[in-house]
Scaffold this active site. Structure first.
Site, PDB file in Angstrom:
ATOM      1  CE  LYS A 172       0.311   7.950  -0.483  1.00 61.59           C
ATOM      2  NZ  LYS A 172      -0.473   6.707  -0.483  1.00 61.59           N
TER       3      LYS A 172
ATOM      4  CG  PHE B 106      -2.122  -1.026   0.923  1.00 60.67           C
ATOM      5  CD1 PHE B 106      -3.086  -0.776  -0.049  1.00 60.67           C
ATOM      6  CD2 PHE B 106      -2.211  -2.212   1.635  1.00 60.67           C
ATOM      7  CE1 PHE B 106      -4.117  -1.679  -0.299  1.00 60.67           C
ATOM      8  CE2 PHE B 106      -3.232  -3.123   1.395  1.00 60.67           C
ATOM      9  CZ  PHE B 106      -4.184  -2.856   0.430  1.00 60.67           C
ATOM     10  CB  SER B 107       0.645   4.477   1.741  1.00 61.17           C
ATOM     11  OG  SER B 107      -0.622   4.780   1.204  1.00 61.17           O
ATOM     12  CB  VAL B 108       5.413   1.000   2.162  1.00 60.11           C
ATOM     13  CG1 VAL B 108       6.943   1.003   2.237  1.00 60.11           C
ATOM     14  CG2 VAL B 108       4.843   0.836   3.572  1.00 60.11           C
TER      15      VAL B 108
END
Length: 393
Positions: free
Chosen positions: A118, A114-116
């Site tokens: 980013k 998921f947002s890792v």
């Protein structure tokens, strides 16, 4: 056949029960987070051929160690189960100390971070900046002229990197009628997608009255836009960029993947899947100041700016994540904790973490299938768990 299938015995449900409308829900996420490619389109990020991963290392006695992260002490193993952990890899001083896997996940399996994602995407921004191909201080419109008229029309790439775009958008994960639900349809992550691309959706977003750069606002479309910025700056598709600039130089052992939309645009805000070992390798590369396998991958100045010196304390103080890191900052898609040990991390919904403690020389990759996308009290406990684990080893 009347008995349970092997799949149902292992996961507690049938494969045909997992659908696009429920794949992020518990218990289905215990399987879907490892098998994103069966549910949404993905692009491959190949590793170097012929590289074999070292055997799994049991955490052994460490699992029985007591940690105090809640009201009562509990063992490491008990906390891993309570926090819906699917996999944990721990490194110290550049060496793998041990791995742990839930019964429903195998060693070597990929898991969505998921947002890792980013944080990984911003590493590639740093690489391109070092090559002179990307200017983080340039206006967004330098690379995406059609952003004029959107929220990004007067924003800089720096605002995008630091989540300080004054964007009129909310991360309403569970609101089926929100703009966030429309965003997920554009990514093909929810039913009803295929009529609007991710790029088209992002460029419809408008800004708030407040100037850019003043407040930390966690808004995922910023990070998908970053992927588009990097593609425009380099002239390459993001999966190819990731393989050439990061995955091969890093020495990643396993193939990664990333979700893509109807136009093939990569979901750089949250669609990357990797193995726990390879995620830990990213953290170790950052701990080493941007080097791995004896070669420089990311400019040291970018890593230091990301993890130590950069970021606005004032913008963070005005943001909504202050309770997690009261003295924190956010820079280039990474969280600086503000702790005395200088720890920093990447965080993703449903319990995805890449935590680096430079003082203890510890890197921890934690992959999970937490029932809720966001659990603020548990996040605080997880950070305390990482601190305790770093002290134990």
């Amino acid at each position: 056949m009347t008995g349970k299938t092997a799949f149902e015995t292992r996961y507690g449900f049938r494969r045909n029960e997992v659908q696009l409308g429920n794949w992020r829900e518990n218990p289905f996420n215990r399987w879907s987070f490892q098998n994103l490619g069966e549910l949404v389109p993905t692009a491959r990020v190949a590793a170097a051929p012929g590289v074999v991963e070292a055997p799994v290392r049991d955490l052994g006695g460490l699992l029985g160690e007591k940690v105090s992260v809640a009201a009562a002490p509990e063992t490491v193993a008990e906390f891993l189960l309570r926090s819906s952990t699917d996999a944990l890899t721990v490194m110290k001083g550049g060496k793998t100390i041990g791995d742990w896997f839930a019964p429903h996940m195998d060693f070597g399996a990929r898991h969505i971070i998921f947002s890792v994602s980013k944080s990984v995407t911003a590493i590639i921004a740093g690489i391109l900046e070092g090559e002179g191909a990307f200017d983080p201080e340039a206006p967004v419109t330098k690379y995406i002229p059609e952003a004029k008229g959107s929220a990004y029309g007067d924003a800089s790439a720096r605002h995008v990197l630091d989540m300080s775009v004054s964007l009129d958008f909310e991360e309403a994960y569970l609101d089926a009628e929100s703009a966030f639900a429309r965003y997920r349809r554009a990514t093909l992550w929810n039913p009803g997608g295929g009529t609007e691309s991710l790029r088209e959706f992002i460029l419809t977003l408008q800004r708030l009255a407040e100037p850019h750069g003043q407040t930390f606002r966690y808004r995922s479309p910023n990070s998908d836009l970053l992927g588009l910025l990097l593609e425009r700056a380099s002239g390459q598709r993001f999966p190819d960029l990731m393989r050439e600039k990061l995955w091969l130089p890093l020495g990643a052992v396993s193939e990664a993947s990333i979700g893509v939309d109807m136009e093939g645009t990569a979901r750089t805000a949250g669609g990357i899947s990797v193995t726990p070992r390879d995620l830990a390798r990213i953290g170790e590369m950052m701990r080493q100041g941007g080097t791995a396998n004896g070669r420089r991958i990311v400019p040291e100045a970018w890593v230091r700016d990301t993890t130590v010196t950069g970021g606005s304390s004032e913008a963070w103080q005005r943001g909504a994540m202050l309770p997690l890191f009261p003295k924190g900052r956010y820079r280039n898609k990474w969280y600086q904790t503000g702790f005395e040990n200088g720890a920093y991390c990447g965080i993703g919904i449903h319990g995805q973490w890449l935590y680096v403690d430079p003082k203890a020389e510890v890197v921890i990759a934690k992959m999970s299938s937490q029932p809720e996308p966001v659990d603020d009290p548990l996040d605080i406990e997880i950070v305390a768990f990482f601190e305790a684990l770093s002290r134990i080893i």
